[in-house]
Design a protein around this motif. Structure first.
Motif, mmCIF file in Angstrom:
data_model
loop_
_atom_site.group_PDB
_atom_site.id
_atom_site.type_symbol
_atom_site.label_atom_id
_atom_site.label_comp_id
_atom_site.label_asym_id
_atom_site.label_seq_id
_atom_site.Cartn_x
_atom_site.Cartn_y
_atom_site.Cartn_z
ATOM 1 N N LEU A 1 18.345 7.672 -12.384
ATOM 2 C CA LEU A 1 17.800 6.789 -11.368
ATOM 3 C C LEU A 1 18.836 6.554 -10.267
ATOM 4 N N THR A 2 18.381 6.542 -9.058
ATOM 5 C CA THR A 2 19.224 6.166 -7.932
ATOM 6 C C THR A 2 19.189 4.641 -7.777
ATOM 7 N N GLU A 3 19.878 4.131 -6.769
ATOM 8 C CA GLU A 3 19.791 2.694 -6.487
ATOM 9 C C GLU A 3 18.335 2.290 -6.251
ATOM 10 N N SER A 4 17.618 3.149 -5.541
ATOM 11 C CA SER A 4 16.192 2.901 -5.292
ATOM 12 C C SER A 4 15.413 2.827 -6.605
ATOM 13 N N GLY A 5 15.671 3.777 -7.512
ATOM 14 C CA GLY A 5 14.964 3.790 -8.780
ATOM 15 C C GLY A 5 15.305 2.608 -9.664
ATOM 16 N N ARG A 6 16.577 2.238 -9.683
ATOM 17 C CA ARG A 6 16.993 1.098 -10.517
ATOM 18 C C ARG A 6 16.359 -0.203 -10.043
ATOM 19 N N GLU A 7 16.092 -0.290 -8.743
ATOM 20 C CA GLU A 7 15.454 -1.505 -8.235
ATOM 21 C C GLU A 7 14.035 -1.664 -8.766
ATOM 22 N N LEU A 8 13.442 -0.575 -9.258
ATOM 23 C CA LEU A 8 12.103 -0.664 -9.851
ATOM 24 C C LEU A 8 12.100 -1.408 -11.175
ATOM 25 N N ALA A 9 13.281 -1.711 -11.716
ATOM 26 C CA ALA A 9 13.343 -2.462 -12.975
ATOM 27 C C ALA A 9 12.611 -3.786 -12.864
ATOM 28 N N VAL B 1 7.229 6.890 -16.695
ATOM 29 C CA VAL B 1 8.403 7.761 -16.554
ATOM 30 C C VAL B 1 9.603 6.924 -16.116
ATOM 31 N N VAL B 2 9.387 6.039 -15.148
ATOM 32 C CA VAL B 2 10.461 5.147 -14.708
ATOM 33 C C VAL B 2 10.930 4.275 -15.860
ATOM 34 N N ARG B 3 9.997 3.754 -16.644
ATOM 35 C CA ARG B 3 10.366 2.931 -17.814
ATOM 36 C C ARG B 3 11.292 3.683 -18.746
ATOM 37 N N GLU B 4 10.973 4.935 -19.051
ATOM 38 C CA GLU B 4 11.812 5.710 -19.963
ATOM 39 C C GLU B 4 13.203 5.938 -19.379
ATOM 40 N N LEU B 5 13.276 6.186 -18.081
ATOM 41 C CA LEU B 5 14.580 6.363 -17.439
ATOM 42 C C LEU B 5 15.369 5.057 -17.460
ATOM 43 N N LEU B 6 14.696 3.940 -17.245
ATOM 44 C CA LEU B 6 15.361 2.637 -17.311
ATOM 45 C C LEU B 6 15.881 2.359 -18.724
ATOM 46 N N CYS B 7 15.204 2.907 -19.727
ATOM 47 C CA CYS B 7 15.612 2.694 -21.121
ATOM 48 C C CYS B 7 16.700 3.668 -21.569
ATOM 49 N N GLY B 8 17.110 4.564 -20.691
ATOM 50 C CA GLY B 8 18.246 5.423 -21.000
ATOM 51 C C GLY B 8 17.945 6.882 -21.232
ATOM 52 N N ALA C 1 0.828 -1.203 0.000
ATOM 53 C CA ALA C 1 0.000 0.000 0.000
ATOM 54 C C ALA C 1 0.865 1.257 0.000
ATOM 55 N N ARG C 2 1.919 1.268 0.815
ATOM 56 C CA ARG C 2 2.784 2.444 0.901
ATOM 57 C C ARG C 2 3.499 2.698 -0.428
ATOM 58 N N ALA C 3 3.953 1.634 -1.075
ATOM 59 C CA ALA C 3 4.619 1.802 -2.371
ATOM 60 C C ALA C 3 3.630 2.268 -3.427
ATOM 61 N N HIS C 4 2.405 1.734 -3.365
ATOM 62 C CA HIS C 4 1.414 2.135 -4.371
ATOM 63 C C HIS C 4 1.031 3.600 -4.209
ATOM 64 N N GLU C 5 1.072 4.103 -2.999
ATOM 65 C CA GLU C 5 0.759 5.517 -2.781
ATOM 66 C C GLU C 5 1.712 6.429 -3.549
ATOM 67 N N VAL C 6 2.985 6.041 -3.654
ATOM 68 C CA VAL C 6 3.959 6.924 -4.298
ATOM 69 C C VAL C 6 4.248 6.539 -5.745
ATOM 70 N N LEU C 7 3.907 5.309 -6.140
ATOM 71 C CA LEU C 7 4.223 4.856 -7.499
ATOM 72 C C LEU C 7 2.990 4.572 -8.353
ATOM 73 N N GLY C 8 1.820 4.564 -7.727
ATOM 74 C CA GLY C 8 0.632 4.119 -8.444
ATOM 75 C C GLY C 8 -0.089 5.188 -9.233
ATOM 76 N N GLY C 9 0.394 6.426 -9.213
ATOM 77 C CA GLY C 9 -0.266 7.475 -9.979
ATOM 78 C C GLY C 9 -0.090 7.274 -11.476
ATOM 79 N N ARG C 10 -1.026 7.805 -12.244
ATOM 80 C CA ARG C 10 -0.962 7.657 -13.694
ATOM 81 C C ARG C 10 0.339 8.243 -14.236
ATOM 82 N N TRP C 11 0.978 7.538 -15.139
ATOM 83 C CA TRP C 11 2.211 7.912 -15.836
ATOM 84 C C TRP C 11 3.485 7.607 -15.042
ATOM 85 N N THR C 12 3.394 7.454 -13.715
ATOM 86 C CA THR C 12 4.630 7.391 -12.925
ATOM 87 C C THR C 12 5.552 6.274 -13.391
ATOM 88 N N LEU C 13 5.029 5.070 -13.535
ATOM 89 C CA LEU C 13 5.893 3.949 -13.916
ATOM 90 C C LEU C 13 6.323 4.020 -15.377
#
Length: 230
Positions: A77-85, A25-32, A11-23
């Motif tokens: 991405l930080t270490e935290s962000g990269r773990e979202l891969a 944005v993470v996908r694009e950062l993971l792709c470079g 629930a806590r993770a979904h509160e900060v990552l579950g908004g529309r577009w958020t993941l």
């Protein structure tokens, strides 16, 4: 906005990552992608305001850092962000396996597809001499140009000044069906995908790319979402 009021980390993770577009944005950062406009090319329907808000939100939770680059702000991405891969990858695999794949019925944009093709060019497989592929996709006002050069792969709105021997003309669903792994290249051609140019280049065209990351994943048994092979 009120939170879920739960101790649970889901629930806590979904509160900060579950908004529309958020993941996405993470996908694009993971792709470079690192710059604002590059991120937005992969998500063309997001507004500039919303993208700015989503990036700020990711910075605030420590998943992304912002720094001043030579041409403007850059995001990493930080270490935290990269773990979202692993999370993004699991969602991609699930969607590829379980969601119906009927591109003719989907509301699709050409730009994210071309951006993905651009970043998945196999540099070791392209011609030694620089060439440009011209993409003419039904419903798209202007063609796009993909420069294939050993030292540079670029997606452009105009030919950057190199020979243009290959032209791809296609309905968007046909190109999507091949790229996403819904069908093979021959079936996509029957759906309207046409690659024109010298015979050797036309023959080699599919081998210039590593197709979509999740293309090898077939639909779950009984789903019937993908276009059947010929």
């Amino acid at each position: 906005m009120a939170g879920y009021g739960q101790f649970c980390s889901v629930a806590r993770a979904h509160e900060v990552l579950g908004g529309r577009w958020t993941l996405l944005v993470v996908r694009e950062l993971l792709c470079g992608s690192r710059r604002f406009n590059d991120i937005r090319r992969g998500i063309p329907r997001i507004s500039r305001t919303m993208l700015s808000e989503r990036l700020q939100g990711l910075v605030s939770i420590g998943a992304v850092t912002r720094r001043d680059g030579r041409t403007g702000p850059e995001y990493d991405l930080t270490e935290s962000g990269r773990e979202l891969a692993s999370l993004v990858g699991a969602m991609g695999a699930w969607g590829q396996r379980w969601l119906p794949r009927r591109p003719a019925e989907e509301d699709l944009d050409a730009e994210p597809l071309l951006v993905d093709m651009h970043r998945r060019v196999r540099a070791e497989a392209i011609p030694k001499d620089p060439i440009v592929i011209r993409f003419e996709i039904d419903g798209q006002r202007q063609p796009r140009f993909l420069l294939l050069k050993v030292s540079e792969i670029s997606l452009c709105t105009q030919n950057p000044g190199f020979p243009e021997p290959v032209r791809v003309r296609s309905p968007l669903p046909a190109l999507v069906a091949w790229w996403r792994g819904d069908t093979d290249f021959r079936e996509a051609q029957r759906m309207g995908l046409a690659v024109e140019g010298p015979k050797a280049l036309v023959r080699d065209f599919p081998n210039w790319f590593e197709r979509y990351l999740f293309a090898p994943i077939g639909p779950a048994a009984g789903e019937g979402g993908a276009v059947p092979p010929p």
